[in-house]
Motif scaffolding. Structure first.
Motif, short mmCIF file in Angstrom:
data_model
loop_
_atom_site.label_atom_id
_atom_site.label_comp_id
_atom_site.label_asym_id
_atom_site.label_seq_id
_atom_site.Cartn_x
_atom_site.Cartn_y
_atom_site.Cartn_z
N GLY A 113 0.80 -1.22 0.00
CA GLY A 113 0.00 0.00 0.00
C GLY A 113 0.83 1.27 0.00
N GLY A 114 2.15 1.14 -0.10
CA GLY A 114 3.03 2.32 -0.12
C GLY A 114 3.34 2.82 1.27
N GLY A 115 3.94 3.97 1.35
CA GLY A 115 4.34 4.56 2.63
C GLY A 115 5.85 4.57 2.78
N THR A 116 6.31 5.43 3.68
CA THR A 116 7.74 5.58 3.89
C THR A 116 8.17 4.92 5.20
OG1 THR A 116 7.47 7.72 4.99
CG2 THR A 116 7.83 7.75 2.60
N PHE A 117 9.46 4.67 5.31
CA PHE A 117 10.07 4.11 6.51
C PHE A 117 11.43 4.76 6.68
CE2 PHE A 117 10.70 1.40 2.85
CZ PHE A 117 12.06 1.15 2.84
N ASN A 118 11.93 4.77 7.90
CA ASN A 118 13.26 5.36 8.13
C ASN A 118 14.18 4.45 8.93
OD1 ASN A 118 12.40 5.73 10.77
ND2 ASN A 118 11.96 7.90 10.49
N SER A 119 13.77 3.19 9.09
CA SER A 119 14.68 2.18 9.63
C SER A 119 14.33 0.84 8.98
CB SER A 119 14.59 2.10 11.16
OG SER A 119 13.28 1.77 11.57
N PHE A 120 15.35 0.00 8.83
CA PHE A 120 15.18 -1.27 8.13
C PHE A 120 16.22 -2.24 8.67
CE2 PHE A 120 16.76 -3.95 4.58
CZ PHE A 120 15.62 -4.70 4.34
N SER A 121 15.83 -3.50 8.84
CA SER A 121 16.79 -4.51 9.27
C SER A 121 16.42 -5.86 8.65
CB SER A 121 16.82 -4.63 10.80
OG SER A 121 15.60 -5.12 11.30
N GLY A 122 17.39 -6.76 8.67
CA GLY A 122 17.16 -8.11 8.17
C GLY A 122 18.30 -9.01 8.58
N LEU A 123 18.05 -10.31 8.47
CA LEU A 123 19.08 -11.32 8.68
C LEU A 123 19.58 -11.69 7.30
CD1 LEU A 123 20.54 -13.36 10.59
CD2 LEU A 123 18.59 -14.89 10.24
N PHE A 124 20.87 -11.45 7.01
CA PHE A 124 21.41 -11.63 5.67
C PHE A 124 22.60 -12.58 5.70
CE2 PHE A 124 19.55 -7.37 5.70
CZ PHE A 124 18.71 -7.44 4.59
N GLY A 125 22.71 -13.40 4.64
CA GLY A 125 23.86 -14.28 4.46
C GLY A 125 24.17 -14.42 2.99
N SER A 126 25.40 -14.81 2.66
CA SER A 126 25.81 -14.93 1.27
C SER A 126 26.53 -16.25 1.04
CB SER A 126 26.73 -13.78 0.88
OG SER A 126 27.20 -13.92 -0.45
N GLU A 127 26.33 -16.82 -0.15
CA GLU A 127 27.08 -18.03 -0.51
C GLU A 127 28.57 -17.71 -0.60
OE1 GLU A 127 27.56 -21.31 -4.08
OE2 GLU A 127 26.47 -19.46 -4.47
N PHE A 128 28.87 -16.53 -1.12
CA PHE A 128 30.26 -16.13 -1.25
C PHE A 128 30.81 -15.72 0.11
CE2 PHE A 128 28.19 -14.55 -5.29
CZ PHE A 128 28.59 -15.63 -6.05
N GLN A 129 31.90 -16.33 0.53
CA GLN A 129 32.47 -16.00 1.83
C GLN A 129 32.85 -14.52 1.92
OE1 GLN A 129 32.73 -17.69 4.63
NE2 GLN A 129 31.83 -19.53 3.82
N ASP A 130 33.18 -13.94 0.76
CA ASP A 130 33.56 -12.52 0.76
C ASP A 130 32.47 -11.66 0.12
OD1 ASP A 130 33.86 -13.51 -1.76
OD2 ASP A 130 35.81 -12.57 -2.14
N GLY A 131 31.26 -12.21 0.00
CA GLY A 131 30.17 -11.45 -0.59
C GLY A 131 29.73 -10.31 0.31
N ASP A 132 29.71 -9.11 -0.22
CA ASP A 132 29.26 -7.95 0.55
C ASP A 132 27.76 -7.75 0.38
OD1 ASP A 132 31.87 -7.51 1.20
OD2 ASP A 132 31.99 -5.49 0.37
N LEU A 133 27.15 -7.14 1.39
CA LEU A 133 25.73 -6.77 1.31
C LEU A 133 25.66 -5.35 0.75
CD1 LEU A 133 22.71 -7.18 1.92
CD2 LEU A 133 23.17 -6.27 4.22
N HIS A 134 25.05 -5.22 -0.42
CA HIS A 134 24.84 -3.92 -1.05
C HIS A 134 23.36 -3.56 -0.91
CE1 HIS A 134 28.73 -3.42 -3.30
NE2 HIS A 134 28.79 -4.68 -2.93
N VAL A 135 23.08 -2.35 -0.41
CA VAL A 135 21.70 -1.92 -0.17
C VAL A 135 21.50 -0.54 -0.80
CG1 VAL A 135 19.95 -1.46 1.59
CG2 VAL A 135 21.68 -3.21 1.99
N GLU A 136 20.37 -0.38 -1.48
CA GLU A 136 19.98 0.91 -2.04
C GLU A 136 18.63 1.30 -1.45
OE1 GLU A 136 21.95 0.43 -6.50
OE2 GLU A 136 19.78 0.41 -6.26
N PHE A 137 18.49 2.54 -1.01
CA PHE A 137 17.23 3.07 -0.53
C PHE A 137 16.73 4.09 -1.54
CE2 PHE A 137 19.34 1.56 3.29
CZ PHE A 137 18.33 0.82 3.88
#
Length: 195
Positions: free
Chosen positions: A80-104
């Motif tokens: 339904g839309g709307g804004t937020f100003n905080s975000f979190s999650g549990l993240f993991g990567s197959e690549f041992q050196d994989g970085d988490l890239h995030v765009e808002f």
């Protein structure tokens, strides 16, 4: 932008992917807990698989978000839309050196891009605050850019609105000024009565 490791405490919307089907085509939204999540990719073979152990081997609950083929990114918004100003999650990567890239993004315009650093295969909680957005995109690209090979697992996405943070609305300022003025007048009146 503040990057941390504490999950959003009082989310306005959250999903743990517990009703995610065993597979989901790229571009097909998954909706749960007030959150709409989809995988965006130019590769028609890309899709979502519920529970890819290499991507997140320590999920909270029985299901999580994992990509197969992996040449895109995950996009999440509030239903339904709307804004937020905080975000979190549990993240993991197959690549041992994989970085988490995030765009808002806000209104389709990028407002912040964050490289949150390397991820483990077991996963860790990563949180973001001090921004305003209506959309978040995330990936763990091998190439270092969105659209490259993505081997990311995610769980426990949470979106929040900090009621105490940010600049108050004009109506809030007006009420605060009236309140301070009223308190000052009352104190002045009491002082005059004592003299």
């Amino acid at each position: 932008m503040v990057v941390g490791s504490t999950a959003v405490a009082s989310p306005i919307a959250a999903t743990g992917f517990e009703t995610l089907p065993s597979s989901l085509a790229a571009g097909t939204p998954y909706v749960d807990g007030g959150v709409s999540v989809q995988y965006i990719s130019s590769n028609p073979d890309d899709g979502i698989q519920n529970g890819v152990p290499y991507a997140l081997s320590n999920p909270d609950g029985t299901a999580w978000w994992g990509m197969i083929q992996n040449q895109g990114y995950t996009d999440a918004t509030l239903v339904g839309g709307g804004t937020f100003n905080s975000f979190s999650g549990l993240f993991g990567s197959e690549f041992q050196d994989g970085d988490l890239h995030v765009e808002f993004l806000l209104g389709g315009v990028e407002v912040a891009t964050v490289d949150a650093g390397p991820l483990s295969t077991t996963g860790q909680t990563v949180s973001f605050s001090n921004f305003t957005a209506d959309e978040v995109r995330f990936a763990s690209p091998l190439s270092g850019t969105f659209g490259g090979a993505d081997e990311l697992g995610a769980d426990d996405l949470a979106f929040g609105v900090d009621q105490m943070g940010g600049v108050p609305e004009p109506a809030t300022w007006a009420l605060m000024i009236l309140g301070f003025g009223g308190a000052g007048a009352l104190l002045r009146r009491r002082r005059l009565a004592v003299i």
